[in-house]
Design a protein around this motif. Sequence first.
Motif, PDB file in Angstrom:
ATOM      1  N   TYR A  36     -24.785  61.155  52.044  1.00 27.48           N
ATOM      2  CA  TYR A  36     -24.989  60.673  53.418  1.00 27.48           C
ATOM      3  C   TYR A  36     -26.023  59.560  53.487  1.00 27.48           C
ATOM      4  O   TYR A  36     -26.234  58.963  54.532  1.00 27.48           O
ATOM      5  CB  TYR A  36     -25.411  61.819  54.346  1.00 27.48           C
ATOM      6  CG  TYR A  36     -26.825  62.300  54.155  1.00 27.48           C
ATOM      7  CD1 TYR A  36     -27.158  63.096  53.074  1.00 27.48           C
ATOM      8  CD2 TYR A  36     -27.834  61.950  55.059  1.00 27.48           C
ATOM      9  CE1 TYR A  36     -28.458  63.532  52.888  1.00 27.48           C
ATOM     10  CE2 TYR A  36     -29.134  62.392  54.881  1.00 27.48           C
ATOM     11  CZ  TYR A  36     -29.439  63.183  53.793  1.00 27.48           C
ATOM     12  OH  TYR A  36     -30.726  63.617  53.603  1.00 27.48           O
ATOM     13  N   SER A  37     -26.697  59.287  52.340  1.00 33.19           N
ATOM     14  CA  SER A  37     -27.631  58.155  52.309  1.00 33.19           C
ATOM     15  C   SER A  37     -27.808  57.752  50.849  1.00 33.19           C
ATOM     16  O   SER A  37     -27.284  58.416  49.947  1.00 33.19           O
ATOM     17  CB  SER A  37     -28.976  58.540  52.919  1.00 33.19           C
ATOM     18  OG  SER A  37     -29.585  59.540  52.131  1.00 33.19           O
ATOM     19  N   ARG A  80     -24.774  61.336  60.527  1.00 31.28           N
ATOM     20  CA  ARG A  80     -24.945  59.931  60.164  1.00 31.28           C
ATOM     21  C   ARG A  80     -23.804  59.088  60.713  1.00 31.28           C
ATOM     22  O   ARG A  80     -24.000  57.979  61.208  1.00 31.28           O
ATOM     23  CB  ARG A  80     -25.001  59.847  58.627  1.00 31.28           C
ATOM     24  CG  ARG A  80     -25.296  58.487  58.072  1.00 31.28           C
ATOM     25  CD  ARG A  80     -26.792  58.221  58.102  1.00 31.28           C
ATOM     26  NE  ARG A  80     -27.080  56.825  57.837  1.00 31.28           N
ATOM     27  CZ  ARG A  80     -27.796  56.407  56.792  1.00 31.28           C
ATOM     28  NH1 ARG A  80     -28.298  57.265  55.953  1.00 31.28           N
ATOM     29  NH2 ARG A  80     -28.016  55.119  56.635  1.00 31.28           N
ATOM     30  N   GLU A  83     -24.414  58.607  64.386  1.00 30.43           N
ATOM     31  CA  GLU A  83     -25.473  57.609  64.574  1.00 30.43           C
ATOM     32  C   GLU A  83     -24.949  56.180  64.398  1.00 30.43           C
ATOM     33  O   GLU A  83     -25.297  55.271  65.128  1.00 30.43           O
ATOM     34  CB  GLU A  83     -26.571  57.781  63.515  1.00 30.43           C
ATOM     35  CG  GLU A  83     -27.673  58.752  63.874  1.00 30.43           C
ATOM     36  CD  GLU A  83     -28.504  59.099  62.639  1.00 30.43           C
ATOM     37  OE1 GLU A  83     -28.683  58.216  61.767  1.00 30.43           O
ATOM     38  OE2 GLU A  83     -28.945  60.265  62.559  1.00 30.43           O
ATOM     39  N   GLU A  84     -24.129  55.998  63.351  1.00 36.32           N
ATOM     40  CA  GLU A  84     -23.695  54.632  63.026  1.00 36.32           C
ATOM     41  C   GLU A  84     -22.363  54.263  63.660  1.00 36.32           C
ATOM     42  O   GLU A  84     -21.878  53.148  63.468  1.00 36.32           O
ATOM     43  CB  GLU A  84     -23.606  54.478  61.495  1.00 36.32           C
ATOM     44  CG  GLU A  84     -24.969  54.559  60.860  1.00 36.32           C
ATOM     45  CD  GLU A  84     -24.948  54.213  59.377  1.00 36.32           C
ATOM     46  OE1 GLU A  84     -23.918  53.704  58.877  1.00 36.32           O
ATOM     47  OE2 GLU A  84     -25.971  54.466  58.728  1.00 36.32           O
ATOM     48  N   VAL A  86     -19.402  55.367  62.838  1.00 38.54           N
ATOM     49  CA  VAL A  86     -18.297  55.256  61.870  1.00 38.54           C
ATOM     50  C   VAL A  86     -17.814  56.646  61.494  1.00 38.54           C
ATOM     51  O   VAL A  86     -18.496  57.642  61.724  1.00 38.54           O
ATOM     52  CB  VAL A  86     -18.704  54.506  60.575  1.00 38.54           C
ATOM     53  CG1 VAL A  86     -18.762  53.028  60.787  1.00 38.54           C
ATOM     54  CG2 VAL A  86     -20.020  55.014  60.031  1.00 38.54           C
ATOM     55  N   ILE A  91     -18.696  57.144  55.646  1.00 37.27           N
ATOM     56  CA  ILE A  91     -20.086  57.311  55.180  1.00 37.27           C
ATOM     57  C   ILE A  91     -20.072  57.906  53.771  1.00 37.27           C
ATOM     58  O   ILE A  91     -20.715  57.394  52.850  1.00 37.27           O
ATOM     59  CB  ILE A  91     -20.869  58.270  56.120  1.00 37.27           C
ATOM     60  CG1 ILE A  91     -20.960  57.706  57.527  1.00 37.27           C
ATOM     61  CG2 ILE A  91     -22.240  58.635  55.552  1.00 37.27           C
ATOM     62  CD1 ILE A  91     -22.018  56.669  57.741  1.00 37.27           C
ATOM     63  N   LYS A  94     -18.831  55.503  51.073  1.00 38.20           N
ATOM     64  CA  LYS A  94     -19.802  54.442  50.794  1.00 38.20           C
ATOM     65  C   LYS A  94     -20.884  54.954  49.821  1.00 38.20           C
ATOM     66  O   LYS A  94     -21.203  54.310  48.817  1.00 38.20           O
ATOM     67  CB  LYS A  94     -20.447  53.988  52.109  1.00 38.20           C
ATOM     68  CG  LYS A  94     -21.553  52.984  51.916  1.00 38.20           C
ATOM     69  CD  LYS A  94     -22.173  52.548  53.226  1.00 38.20           C
ATOM     70  CE  LYS A  94     -23.426  51.737  52.921  1.00 38.20           C
ATOM     71  NZ  LYS A  94     -24.324  51.618  54.035  1.00 38.20           N
TER      72      LYS A  94
END
Length: 448
Positions: A36-37, A80, A83-84, A86, A91, A94
């Motif tokens: 997720y990040s 996430r 928030e973004e 998408v 997410i 990516k």
Amino acid sequence: MNKDLYIYNSLTSQKELFKETSANEVSIYVCGPTVYSSSHMGHARSAIVFDTIVRFLKFIGFKTNYVRNFTDIDDKIINRGIEEGVRPEDIAEKYKTEYIEDMESLGCLQPDFQPSVSENIPEIISLIEDIIKKGFAYEKNGDVYFNVQKFNGYGKLSKQSIDSILVNTRLEINPNKNFGLDFALWKTAKENEPYWSSPWGKGRPGWHIECSAMSRKYLGENFDIHGGGRDLIFPHHENEIAQSECVSDKKFANYWMHNGLININKEKMSKSIGNIINIREGLKLWNKNIIRTLFLTHHYRTPVDFSSKKLEEIEKTLLNTKKRVPTNESLSTKFKELWVSAMLDDFNTAKAFGYYFKFINDGSLSPETDSEVSEFEETMGISGWRDENIQSKKDTIVDEVRIKQIIFERDRARKDKNWIKADELRYEAEELGVKLLDKEGKTTWEPC
Ligand SMILES: [Zn+2]
């Protein structure tokens, strides 16, 4: 050469002679990231530790079946996405791609299998059905929970009784659960969440079940080594054992290995302190061989303090050995015997590196002519470092780790209206050669 391998087993808290389940093969499952990040240095350490272990197992003649999963269905990914604006699967995709690239940049070999949760939903559902059939789980309003009290031995990995866990855990109020420590195997989908059809309605798997299902699929019900960071011992690994063993009536993993965590400038690395260093940020400053060597000059079970100072020390040590010319009779056979025996003793990379530096520095090992040197470097994943420019970019970029921390602490001081502290932090940044710039509620920095 002696090939008896000893592994510290977190389950029994002692070093045990390794005996593989299938002759000359090692099956190994390591918990991978939730995508997720961007992945950080904690992920890097775990990956480098198990990469080196797998490289060494191959080196002493084992065939390895190495599985590392991706958690690509999770609350954090969904949040996430919201928030973004998408889709959560975008997410996940990516950061999965990013993680694979990061691992390559760190010189980690690809595991044999890298399964994702989203590709293993039928396997997960089938395992949950097996657990329910065995009487270890129950369904309520579309959720399925594991009945912790039913499983004898719950707490054996983290060495706690159910009673002591109850004392130490803050429990969420959930009317669907029969008992506070029961954990979700399947969760009903909330509105606008991704879902999959199941015998219990539309929903998605809980976190822990994926590793039980994927290890069963790729390695079988009983396999050799299960690894991960020590922060995963409870509840994640404890729950994996319960889910798997209640169905198979077999021991799940024979050896549990847990790597120590990392500190940043002696402080715990955490989002709330704001001192997380992403792998790709780190690699802009420091060569991957320096990062690997820093981690591997520590035993995998001990904590590592990750700081510019430590990395500079490693850089100096490596550069020093680069300049050495052999002056004594070659002791390459002795070197090999020593570093291999250090590794056979619970993968003591720290001791192995100690021999490497000692033998090169005292002139009894030649990187040019002794093939034992390249053999060692290959096993540690640092081969070819001599041909690279391993010098850090410290001339252009200062101690970014500390600066990030200063900015974070100064924000907090300013919120608390502690102007003296905020000024002190600004001076500290200036001493590091950095000017802080406040603009539109955000602080950035530039060299001054
Ligand atoms: Zn796991």
